[in-house]
Write an enzyme that holds these catalytic residues in place. Structure first.
Site, PDB file in Angstrom:
ATOM      1  N   ALA A   1     -56.267  46.640  -9.513  1.00  0.00           N
ATOM      2  CA  ALA A   1     -57.582  47.156  -9.887  1.00  0.00           C
ATOM      3  C   ALA A   1     -57.759  46.932 -11.383  1.00  0.00           C
ATOM      4  O   ALA A   1     -56.782  46.863 -12.134  1.00  0.00           O
ATOM      5  CB  ALA A   1     -57.666  48.636  -9.553  1.00  0.00           C
TER       6      ALA A   1
ATOM      7  N   GLY B   1     -53.600  47.029  -6.535  1.00  0.00           N
ATOM      8  CA  GLY B   1     -54.673  46.823  -5.564  1.00  0.00           C
ATOM      9  C   GLY B   1     -54.673  45.411  -5.003  1.00  0.00           C
ATOM     10  O   GLY B   1     -55.165  45.175  -3.899  1.00  0.00           O
TER      11      GLY B   1
ATOM     12  N   GLU C   1     -52.271  45.517  -2.228  1.00  0.00           N
ATOM     13  CA  GLU C   1     -52.906  46.274  -1.137  1.00  0.00           C
ATOM     14  C   GLU C   1     -53.946  45.421  -0.415  1.00  0.00           C
ATOM     15  O   GLU C   1     -54.067  45.477   0.815  1.00  0.00           O
ATOM     16  CB  GLU C   1     -53.525  47.556  -1.710  1.00  0.00           C
ATOM     17  CG  GLU C   1     -52.428  48.521  -2.168  1.00  0.00           C
ATOM     18  CD  GLU C   1     -52.913  49.638  -3.066  1.00  0.00           C
ATOM     19  OE1 GLU C   1     -53.869  49.418  -3.831  1.00  0.00           O
ATOM     20  OE2 GLU C   1     -52.323  50.722  -3.008  1.00  0.00           O
TER      21      GLU C   1
ATOM     22  N   GLU D   1     -48.237  50.586 -10.328  1.00  0.00           N
ATOM     23  CA  GLU D   1     -49.105  51.648 -10.844  1.00  0.00           C
ATOM     24  C   GLU D   1     -48.337  52.715 -11.623  1.00  0.00           C
ATOM     25  O   GLU D   1     -48.841  53.310 -12.556  1.00  0.00           O
ATOM     26  CB  GLU D   1     -49.873  52.315  -9.683  1.00  0.00           C
ATOM     27  CG  GLU D   1     -50.948  51.430  -9.055  1.00  0.00           C
ATOM     28  CD  GLU D   1     -50.455  50.580  -7.899  1.00  0.00           C
ATOM     29  OE1 GLU D   1     -49.225  50.375  -7.754  1.00  0.00           O
ATOM     30  OE2 GLU D   1     -51.313  50.106  -7.123  1.00  0.00           O
TER      31      GLU D   1
HETATM   32  N1  CO8 Z   1     -56.837  45.033 -15.129  1.00  0.00           N
HETATM   33  C1  CO8 Z   1     -57.512  44.520 -16.171  1.00  0.00           C
HETATM   34  N2  CO8 Z   1     -57.104  43.436 -16.862  1.00  0.00           N
HETATM   35  C2  CO8 Z   1     -55.959  42.840 -16.463  1.00  0.00           C
HETATM   36  C3  CO8 Z   1     -55.203  43.324 -15.381  1.00  0.00           C
HETATM   37  C4  CO8 Z   1     -55.685  44.475 -14.690  1.00  0.00           C
HETATM   38  N3  CO8 Z   1     -55.061  44.984 -13.628  1.00  0.00           N
HETATM   39  N4  CO8 Z   1     -54.104  42.539 -15.230  1.00  0.00           N
HETATM   40  C5  CO8 Z   1     -54.205  41.586 -16.177  1.00  0.00           C
HETATM   41  N5  CO8 Z   1     -55.300  41.773 -16.924  1.00  0.00           N
HETATM   42  C6  CO8 Z   1     -55.764  40.955 -18.062  1.00  0.00           C
HETATM   43  C7  CO8 Z   1     -54.965  41.226 -19.326  1.00  0.00           C
HETATM   44  O1  CO8 Z   1     -55.459  42.376 -20.011  1.00  0.00           O
HETATM   45  C8  CO8 Z   1     -55.197  39.956 -20.096  1.00  0.00           C
HETATM   46  O2  CO8 Z   1     -56.480  39.990 -20.676  1.00  0.00           O
HETATM   47  P1  CO8 Z   1     -56.685  39.473 -22.183  1.00  0.00           P
HETATM   48  O3  CO8 Z   1     -56.341  37.998 -22.139  1.00  0.00           O
HETATM   49  O4  CO8 Z   1     -58.119  39.742 -22.458  1.00  0.00           O
HETATM   50  O5  CO8 Z   1     -55.727  40.248 -23.030  1.00  0.00           O
HETATM   51  C9  CO8 Z   1     -55.241  38.900 -18.998  1.00  0.00           C
HETATM   52  O6  CO8 Z   1     -55.517  39.590 -17.785  1.00  0.00           O
HETATM   53  C10 CO8 Z   1     -53.920  38.168 -18.825  1.00  0.00           C
HETATM   54  O7  CO8 Z   1     -52.921  39.145 -18.645  1.00  0.00           O
HETATM   55  P2  CO8 Z   1     -51.564  39.187 -19.521  1.00  0.00           P
HETATM   56  O8  CO8 Z   1     -51.808  38.639 -20.877  1.00  0.00           O
HETATM   57  O9  CO8 Z   1     -51.009  40.568 -19.436  1.00  0.00           O
HETATM   58  O10 CO8 Z   1     -50.683  38.143 -18.691  1.00  0.00           O
HETATM   59  P3  CO8 Z   1     -49.112  38.112 -18.543  1.00  0.00           P
HETATM   60  O11 CO8 Z   1     -48.810  36.851 -17.822  1.00  0.00           O
HETATM   61  O12 CO8 Z   1     -48.467  38.384 -19.853  1.00  0.00           O
HETATM   62  O13 CO8 Z   1     -48.750  39.366 -17.581  1.00  0.00           O
HETATM   63  C11 CO8 Z   1     -49.012  40.800 -15.646  1.00  0.00           C
HETATM   64  C12 CO8 Z   1     -49.181  39.378 -16.259  1.00  0.00           C
HETATM   65  C13 CO8 Z   1     -47.538  41.162 -15.583  1.00  0.00           C
HETATM   66  C14 CO8 Z   1     -49.618  40.751 -14.265  1.00  0.00           C
HETATM   67  C15 CO8 Z   1     -49.758  41.816 -16.553  1.00  0.00           C
HETATM   68  O14 CO8 Z   1     -51.057  41.342 -16.802  1.00  0.00           O
HETATM   69  C16 CO8 Z   1     -49.881  43.173 -15.931  1.00  0.00           C
HETATM   70  O15 CO8 Z   1     -48.936  43.939 -15.928  1.00  0.00           O
HETATM   71  N6  CO8 Z   1     -51.081  43.543 -15.413  1.00  0.00           N
HETATM   72  C17 CO8 Z   1     -51.345  44.838 -14.865  1.00  0.00           C
HETATM   73  C18 CO8 Z   1     -50.743  44.985 -13.479  1.00  0.00           C
HETATM   74  C19 CO8 Z   1     -51.003  46.372 -12.937  1.00  0.00           C
HETATM   75  O16 CO8 Z   1     -50.613  47.357 -13.503  1.00  0.00           O
HETATM   76  N7  CO8 Z   1     -51.699  46.453 -11.783  1.00  0.00           N
HETATM   77  C20 CO8 Z   1     -52.015  47.699 -11.170  1.00  0.00           C
HETATM   78  C21 CO8 Z   1     -53.348  48.192 -11.626  1.00  0.00           C
HETATM   79  S1  CO8 Z   1     -53.745  49.801 -11.002  1.00  0.00           S
HETATM   80  C22 CO8 Z   1     -54.163  49.538  -9.402  1.00  0.00           C
HETATM   81  O17 CO8 Z   1     -54.210  48.437  -8.922  1.00  0.00           O
HETATM   82  C23 CO8 Z   1     -54.519  50.758  -8.610  1.00  0.00           C
HETATM   83  C24 CO8 Z   1     -54.846  50.311  -7.202  1.00  0.00           C
HETATM   84  C25 CO8 Z   1     -55.669  51.309  -6.510  1.00  0.00           C
HETATM   85  C26 CO8 Z   1     -56.326  50.651  -5.302  1.00  0.00           C
HETATM   86  C27 CO8 Z   1     -57.198  49.494  -5.700  1.00  0.00           C
HETATM   87  C28 CO8 Z   1     -57.891  48.850  -4.552  1.00  0.00           C
HETATM   88  C29 CO8 Z   1     -58.537  47.579  -5.128  1.00  0.00           C
END
Ligand code: CO8
Length: 257
Positions: A65, A108, A111, A131
């Site tokens: 998400a 998400g 999921e 998460e």
């Molecule tokens: N939300 C918003 N932006 C994101 C997300 C995200 N989940 N994941 C990545 N991005 C963005 C980064 O902020 C970055 O943006 P910018 O270039 O503007 O800084 C861009 O994508 C590239 O990401 P990274 O620079 O971080 O790329 P890396 O290769 O270094 O890392 C990762 C990749 C490991 C995937 C890292 O981006 C990460 O940890 N992302 C978050 C993963 C996460 O925590 N996901 C869970 C989110 S909470 C959730 O999903 C709750 C679910 C509830 C149900 C939802 C139903 C849809």
């Protein structure tokens, strides 16, 4: 219909939905989630589509998400938005959904993958429920569906540490049915989707419903559900066609009736 965050097309009776927010690894904001579900519903209602493929890009299926959209929300705002309930609408899609997963399938995104009927992964796919690392827990089915697939102990590890699972492990544990090199992922998935699209549509629909029932009910109720669906297909012209074509040693011609 015009979409902003996804790209849709139809090829060989297969509806293809590509998530398209590459700058944020296909993070699922509310608008993209609405588009995904609406596009799936549109494919479901389209007689020209018999199977659906969902995919992302090479680096990301979806990294969860959209965190930026939720970070400052209050509990009451989250409750009113109830954005994750949208995913429930996916359960009502009748046509089979094949997920082609490459790169990150997190939170998400994982999921969403688990809501697909069949998953094929590229060697680079990474699955997880991270998460916990941002102070929450899975909210779109992760604690329930992942546990049913990989078992309690491994699901606990993944959910409590936020670590990811490789494509190879996902295959070993039954989350995905196959792992293929990234260059051939879409070819393999499309070949499978075309094979499914060439089967009799009513039987496909009832077969999907029957398999999914196994997740929702007791064995005896599931067996009864399956049996009634089996009998129900004898009301279809395709059942007569299929069985007579077999006896006449010819290929069947399905009408979806
Ligand atoms: N939300 C918003 N932006 C994101 C997300 C995200 N989940 N994941 C990545 N991005 C963005 C980064 O902020 C970055 O943006 P910018 O270039 O503007 O800084 C861009 O994508 C590239 O990401 P990274 O620079 O971080 O790329 P890396 O290769 O270094 O890392 C990762 C990749 C490991 C995937 C890292 O981006 C990460 O940890 N992302 C978050 C993963 C996460 O925590 N996901 C869970 C989110 S909470 C959730 O999903 C709750 C679910 C509830 C149900 C939802 C139903 C849809």
């Amino acid at each position: 219909m015009e979409y902003q965050h996804i790209v849709v097309s139809v090829e060989d009776r297969v509806g293809i939905l590509r998530m398209n927010r590459p700058d944020v690894l296909n993070a699922l904001n509310r608008a993209s989630m609405e588009e995904i579900v609406s596009a799936l519903e549109a494919f479901d209602a389209d007689d020209a589509v018999l199977c659906i493929v969902v995919t992302g890009n090479e680096k990301a299926w979806a990294a969860g998400a959209d965190i930026t959209e939720m970070a400052d929300a209050s509990a009451m705002e989250m409750l009113h938005r109830d954005q994750f309930a949208r995913w429930e609408r996916m359960k009502r899609i009748h046509k089979p959904i094949v997920g082609a997963v490459s790169g990150y399938a997190l939170g998400g995104g994982c999921e969403l993958a688990m809501l697909c009927d069949i998953l094929i992964a590229s060697e680079t796919a990474k699955f997880g429920q991270p998460e916990i690392r941002i102070g929450v827990i899975p909210g779109g089915g992760g604690t329930q569906r992942l546990t049913r697939i990989v078992g309690k102990s491994r699901a606990m590890e993944l959910v409590l540490t936020g670590e990811t699972m490789s494509a190879e492990e996902a295959h070993r544990r039954g989350l995905v049915s196959r792992v293929v090199p990234v260059e051939v992922l879409m070819d393999e998935v499309m070949a499978l989707a075309r094979r499914i699209a060439s089967q009799p549509p009513l039987a496909v629909r009832l077969a999907k419903e029957s398999v999914l029932k196994a997740y929702e009910t007791s064995l005896s109720e599931g067996l009864e559900f399956e049996r009634k669906n089996f009998y129900l297909l004898f009301a279809s012209e395709d059942q007569k066609e299929g069985m007579h074509a077999f006896m006449e040693r010819r290929d069947p011609r399905w009408q979806g009736k």
